[in-house]
Scaffold this active site. Sequence first.
Site, PDB file in Angstrom:
ATOM      1  N   ASP A 112      10.731  18.855 -17.218  1.00  0.00           N
ATOM      2  CA  ASP A 112      10.001  17.535 -16.752  1.00  0.00           C
ATOM      3  C   ASP A 112       8.707  17.461 -17.694  1.00  0.00           C
ATOM      4  OD1 ASP A 112       8.898  15.617 -15.754  1.00  0.00           O
ATOM      5  OD2 ASP A 112       9.185  16.067 -13.744  1.00  0.00           O
ATOM      6  N   GLU A 204      13.061  13.699 -18.311  1.00  0.00           N
ATOM      7  CA  GLU A 204      13.498  14.923 -17.365  1.00  0.00           C
ATOM      8  C   GLU A 204      14.898  15.227 -17.812  1.00  0.00           C
ATOM      9  OE1 GLU A 204      13.641  14.673 -13.291  1.00  0.00           O
ATOM     10  OE2 GLU A 204      11.382  13.462 -13.216  1.00  0.00           O
ATOM     11  N   CYS A 614      46.683  17.887  23.919  1.00  0.00           N
ATOM     12  CA  CYS A 614      47.093  18.140  24.854  1.00  0.00           C
ATOM     13  C   CYS A 614      47.783  17.000  25.675  1.00  0.00           C
ATOM     14  CB  CYS A 614      45.921  18.522  26.187  1.00  0.00           C
ATOM     15  SG  CYS A 614      44.756  16.939  26.540  1.00  0.00           S
ATOM     16  N   HIS A 629      36.019  14.484  26.041  1.00  0.00           N
ATOM     17  CA  HIS A 629      37.163  15.197  25.724  1.00  0.00           C
ATOM     18  C   HIS A 629      37.519  16.078  24.348  1.00  0.00           C
ATOM     19  CE1 HIS A 629      41.585  15.937  26.715  1.00  0.00           C
ATOM     20  NE2 HIS A 629      41.773  15.659  25.513  1.00  0.00           N
TER      21      HIS A 629
END
Length: 692
Positions: A112, A204, A614, A629
């Site tokens: 930087d 950068e 189920c 559930h």
Amino acid sequence: MPMADKKSESASSDGARPWQSYHTVFTNAKAGMEGVDKEKVQRVVYEMSKGSKYFENEERKEAFIRQKIERMRARSAKLTAGHLSQYQTVADKRILELEATRDLSKVWLHVDMDAFYAAVETLCDSSLKGRPMAVGGMSMISTANYEARRFGVRAAMPGFIARKLCPELIFVPVDFEKYTYYSDLTRKVFQTYDPNFIASSLDEAYLDITEVCKERGVSGGEVAEELRNAVFGETGLTCSAGVAANCLLAKVCSDINKPNGQFVLPNDRLAVMTFISSLPIRKIGGIGKVTERILTDVFGISTCEEMLRKGGYLCSLFSRSTADFFLSVGLGLGETDPPQMRLRKSISNERTFPATDSEALLYQKLDELAELLSSDMQKEGLHGRTLTLKLKTSSFEVRTRALTLQKYISSRDDIYNYASKLLKAELPISLRLIGLRVSQFKDDKMGSPSDPTQKTLLSFMVADASGNFVRGQSSLGSETSNNLFMNDFGDDISVETREMIDSERDDPLNRNDSSDPEQRCTLIEFAGKTEGMHGHINGSIVEKVDALIEKSDPKSSQLKKSNGRESDTSLPHETEISSCLNQKDNNDYLLQGETSSRQEEQILWMNDYECSLCGIELPSSFVEERQEHADFHLAERLQKEESGMDSRTLIARERSPLKQTGSGNKHKKRKSSPSDGHLPIDVFFRKINQKP
DNA sequence: GCGGATCAC
DNA sequence: TATGGTGATCCGC
């Protein structure tokens, strides 16, 4: 100023000191601003802004944020103990899965340049040396040199306020070409260390120096010093560097000893955890002013460590991707691979002008923008089918109006004609800015969802060049990206706004001594041996994570250091599965979270009403019931796992198999961090200021 | 697909 | 006198 209501005096600090509640972007600690009287700066900024349209708009925005925070607080308070403990379990599990993706085999360097624009200007005109100077104009400053920063002057600050803070301030207009020239010089240096370096802006870049370190048998810190010297030799400009195992950490590190310094974070898990634990969340790329406020005000989170501690809350109140991002931050994880090529997704331009409601003038502005945009599109050979008109009213309210066409457009006339229709619908109106954007390009590569899309779905986090995770969340919606086609524009405007009102919230990275005993303990721990001393960090989250790892698999002390190497289990189905899920906004963490790691037990609502596990029937309108559930099945499964089922093979993997190197990690790690275990505390936090 | 927000530089 | 411009993404509609 309106009289502050008395009852809020205790809660907020309005009333006596109204400026304290005016949250701006530049009243914050930052490199070069250590000795600044923040109270004074904040007061000046407030006084200069008060009463303006801009200020009024900021107050409106502030009110919205407060609402958002209140809503989230309410939701948080409504969580039952049962829900919380369930989500805590989910969070713990997620932490384990994320931990398993940790890759310490790479060495990343983030460079930087120091006050880049200002430094270049000083290089070209030595009479500026030593005097407070800002690049920009009366309405906006791009960057300020360190002399100016001592007065509280900084990037993104209006020039007229800066001048108030520092009457001697010299203004230099931006000279884009100059900066590009010097940027190119620095990049030539970067290239010699990593030909595939990633430039995220003019000043950068990210470099993968893993190979350089290995081949030459040098440490990341040595490479960083060498590179910084080379950059100085080539340009006469100084820069700062951070070295770490991933991009996100490297970026944080490069800020620590700025300017003209560097900081190395060893590729060692405990070192990373210790480093990250006391790190203020605002230091993390992707966590901005608003996100910080939400996290602190709602959850009391101000350091990265607290992300893990509050994992249950985060998982229950945020989207899965956002929660994952937060947990990853808590673990110090980040991108370790070079990002795949990304194509530009939109092109735009916008201009601010003296506010006007003259339709002729507005159409003229629109015309100029259409001309500009069309020209830019032609240069890049782009044609798009979505056109977006952006407006900023004279009261600073921002609106966008979009239009998606059947055909692709790029000509000045097309853009102008369609944009005119959008503008016409808004008249009459008084504006200070108009913008145009085109997106949905032809050749969008959307035709081949095979690779990119799938990879995105498979990985539960995607990172861009800077290692910032792409994520999403309803009320936050914050994210970041450094496109590979960087916009080399308003560079130095690094925003940082950590409100430093609370005195106890010192930045441990910017000071040399540590008065807080607990923190010192942590630091000493860090400076000491990095293996086998977990127990000495009192209350450390490291302990907690380790405990989680041990609990999940007693043999895993090894696993947590190596990378998951198991081959993928049938992940490709995820697309279809996800789309079948009953996704209920914030609760999707539970459901999605499970599906991405467990294929065999998702809770699916077949035909949109029957549970695949189920068979119980629940219509989609039974939202709460469905959630309960799902929770039931989850709890059931977690219990099963607790009681000894091997969960390791089910851990989701994010990285592509290509770069799995497997066994060599430990060696690489040692090599790249010679200082392992012998880093004295004063060295750890000492500024390494070397004049090349 | 649209519009509002957030973030980075 | 006066508070930027470009690009990206996410969420809730």
